[in-house]
Design an enzyme around this catalytic site. Structure first.
Site, mmCIF file in Angstrom:
data_model
loop_
_atom_site.group_PDB
_atom_site.id
_atom_site.type_symbol
_atom_site.label_atom_id
_atom_site.label_comp_id
_atom_site.label_asym_id
_atom_site.label_seq_id
_atom_site.Cartn_x
_atom_site.Cartn_y
_atom_site.Cartn_z
ATOM 1 N N GLY A 10 0.843 -1.194 0.000
ATOM 2 C CA GLY A 10 0.000 0.000 0.000
ATOM 3 C C GLY A 10 0.875 1.239 0.000
ATOM 4 N N THR A 125 4.648 2.326 6.276
ATOM 5 C CA THR A 125 3.239 1.941 6.388
ATOM 6 C C THR A 125 2.513 3.017 7.182
ATOM 7 O OG1 THR A 125 1.629 0.492 7.453
ATOM 8 C CG2 THR A 125 3.845 0.362 8.315
ATOM 9 N N ASP A 127 0.114 2.397 8.880
ATOM 10 C CA ASP A 127 -0.387 1.720 10.089
ATOM 11 C C ASP A 127 0.575 1.826 11.281
ATOM 12 O OD1 ASP A 127 -2.391 0.987 8.388
ATOM 13 O OD2 ASP A 127 -2.004 -1.161 8.455
ATOM 14 N N ARG A 162 -26.600 13.419 16.214
ATOM 15 C CA ARG A 162 -26.376 12.076 15.664
ATOM 16 C C ARG A 162 -25.125 11.455 16.257
ATOM 17 N NH1 ARG A 162 -26.722 14.153 9.515
ATOM 18 N NH2 ARG A 162 -28.879 13.574 9.049
ATOM 19 N N MET A 169 -8.110 3.517 8.753
ATOM 20 C CA MET A 169 -7.366 2.311 8.399
ATOM 21 C C MET A 169 -6.648 1.753 9.626
ATOM 22 S SD MET A 169 -5.923 2.718 4.549
ATOM 23 C CE MET A 169 -6.989 2.310 3.163
ATOM 24 N N GLY A 170 -6.127 0.566 9.491
ATOM 25 C CA GLY A 170 -5.460 -0.111 10.600
ATOM 26 C C GLY A 170 -5.937 -1.544 10.597
ATOM 27 N N HIS A 271 -8.939 5.420 1.499
ATOM 28 C CA HIS A 271 -7.663 5.801 0.891
ATOM 29 C C HIS A 271 -7.371 7.295 0.945
ATOM 30 C CE1 HIS A 271 -8.349 1.737 -0.590
ATOM 31 N NE2 HIS A 271 -7.038 1.648 -0.562
ATOM 32 N N VAL A 272 -8.343 8.091 1.392
ATOM 33 C CA VAL A 272 -8.063 9.520 1.617
ATOM 34 C C VAL A 272 -6.865 9.650 2.568
ATOM 35 C CG1 VAL A 272 -8.983 11.612 2.717
ATOM 36 C CG2 VAL A 272 -10.430 10.281 1.184
HETATM 37 O O1 F6P Z 1 -1.177 -1.615 5.190
HETATM 38 C C1 F6P Z 1 -1.570 -0.326 4.909
HETATM 39 C C2 F6P Z 1 -3.043 -0.268 4.589
HETATM 40 O O2 F6P Z 1 -3.383 1.059 4.310
HETATM 41 C C3 F6P Z 1 -3.960 -0.857 5.674
HETATM 42 O O3 F6P Z 1 -4.249 0.052 6.698
HETATM 43 C C4 F6P Z 1 -5.169 -1.249 4.870
HETATM 44 O O4 F6P Z 1 -5.857 -2.320 5.465
HETATM 45 C C5 F6P Z 1 -4.591 -1.678 3.567
HETATM 46 O O5 F6P Z 1 -3.349 -1.037 3.432
HETATM 47 C C6 F6P Z 1 -5.496 -1.353 2.404
HETATM 48 O O6 F6P Z 1 -4.909 -1.858 1.279
HETATM 49 P P1 F6P Z 1 -5.422 -1.603 -0.211
HETATM 50 O O7 F6P Z 1 -4.973 -0.235 -0.611
HETATM 51 O O8 F6P Z 1 -4.763 -2.651 -1.005
HETATM 52 O O9 F6P Z 1 -6.899 -1.697 -0.183
#
Ligand code: F6P
Length: 341
Positions: A10, A125, A127, A162, A169-170, A271-272
């Site tokens: 990623g 990463t 993460d 609300r 992500m993570g 992905h933002v």
């Molecule tokens: O490992 C980094 C990461 O952004 C994770 O947080 C996420 O689960 C994964 O990649 C998403 O991957 P992809 O871009 O292939 O959907």
């Protein structure tokens, strides 16, 4: 020397900063030549490359993504994959590789180094879950983006009374959720390391409404309910055996509405968090990693990775880099729990 550079897995903001530092110091200080392999391990596996000279890395420090492209190709799953890489590197006159990636890309780098190829790793990463380094670049940018999103969710949550859920992500580690949740003043933070109790989550939600505020939940995409309490859906697997995640936010949305009667809406940042310009912190870390990686290659090292320890950049064995996943310790989560509800 002629050195190949690749970015795998990623993408994340800061990759271009590493490439720039490797090439600038490699050419200008050491007089080496470079070749850029395309799309992670797919490049050396299929012999797809591009020129990588100083002119090619001008102006890329603030640019997100990677000028080399990336993929989740796993050459260890391809018949004769390692031999093909060896042949393609020899054909391109490449003596050493700088592999920039996370646990999967560096796992391949570890295997290739063990089989005699010269490989130096650079950890990346968003993460921040690689055990051998205190921080990876990309993490600070992702946390900054998520925090800004949470700040924005607070104001609209209050207007409409609300529950707003922010899914970040993570996959295996809740670092982005923990840091952005703390920085953004979330009322509940759910992370993969700590299976959640939906009844407890609903109690926090109701308590927050009782105080006449609207609750904000931050949930890591890899968070899971306690065994047997809620059904979840498994995503398809990639070449490294990871499920495609995303969906826990919407599951919480439905369950919280059903159990509390309060309107709940989920925002999936996705992905933002990986796009756009790196923060200053990530640019500096990426640059320092790149400078130290090319030093390691120049000094004839192989099978090592650069890592951040405190404020120093050190070298650690690649095998160590992928051995342990750095997850959120119980006591770090307990710090955040003070603010729940
Ligand atoms: O490992 C980094 C990461 O952004 C994770 O947080 C996420 O689960 C994964 O990649 C998403 O991957 P992809 O871009 O292939 O959907």
């Amino acid at each position: 020397m002629r050195i190949g550079v690749l970015t795998g897995g990623g993408d994340c903001p800061g990759l271009n900063g590493v490439i720039r530092a490797v090439v600038r110091k490699g050419v200008e200080v050491y007089g080496h030549e470079f070749v850029g392999f395309r799309d992670g391990w797919k490049g050396p596996l299929e012999g797809i490359s591009r020129p990588l000279e100083v002119a090619d890395v001008r102006g890329i420090l603030p640019r997100g993504g990677t000028i080399l492209g990336s993929s989740r190709t796993n050459p260890l799953k391809v018949d004769g994959g390692v031999d093909r890489i060896r042949e393609n590197l020899a054909a391109a006159g490449v003596d050493a590789l700088v592999a920039i990636g996370g646990e999967d890309t560096l796992g391949v780098a570890t295997a290739l180094a063990a089989q005699g190829l010269t490989v130096v790793g650079v950890p990346k990463t968003i993460d921040n879950d690689l055990g051998a380094t205190d921080y990876t670049f990309g993490f600070d940018t992702a946390v900054t983006i998520a925090t800004e999103a949470i700040d924005r969710l607070h104001t609209t949550a209050e207007s409409h009374h609300r529950v707003l859920i922010c899914e970040v992500m993570g996959r295996h580690a809740g670092w982005i959720a923990l840091h952005s949740g703390l920085a953004g003043g979330a009322n509940v933070i759910l992370i993969p390391e700590r299976p959640f109790d939906i009844d407890e989550v609903c109690r926090y939600v109701e308590h927050r409404f009782a105080l006449e505020y609207a609750p904000i939940l931050v949930v890591a995409e890899g968070a899971v309910p306690k065994a047997g309490t809620l059904a979840t859906v498994e995503g398809e697997l990639d070449a490294f055996g990871h499920a495609r995640l995303g969906g826990i936010g919407h599951l919480l949305e439905r369950e919280i509405e059903r159990r509390t009667g309060k309107e709940a809406r989920a925002t999936v940042l996705g992905h933002v968090q990986r796009g756009g310009s790196p923060t200053a912190y990530d640019r500096v870390l990426a640059t320092r990693f790149g400078l130290h990686a090319i030093d390691a290659v120049h000094e004839g090292e192989s099978g090592v990775m650069v890592a951040l320890k405190g404020t120093d950049i050190v070298r650690v064995p690649l095998a160590e880099a992928t051995r342990t996943l750095k997850t959120v310790p119980v006591e770090r989560y307990a710090e955040a729990e003070v603010f729940f509800g």
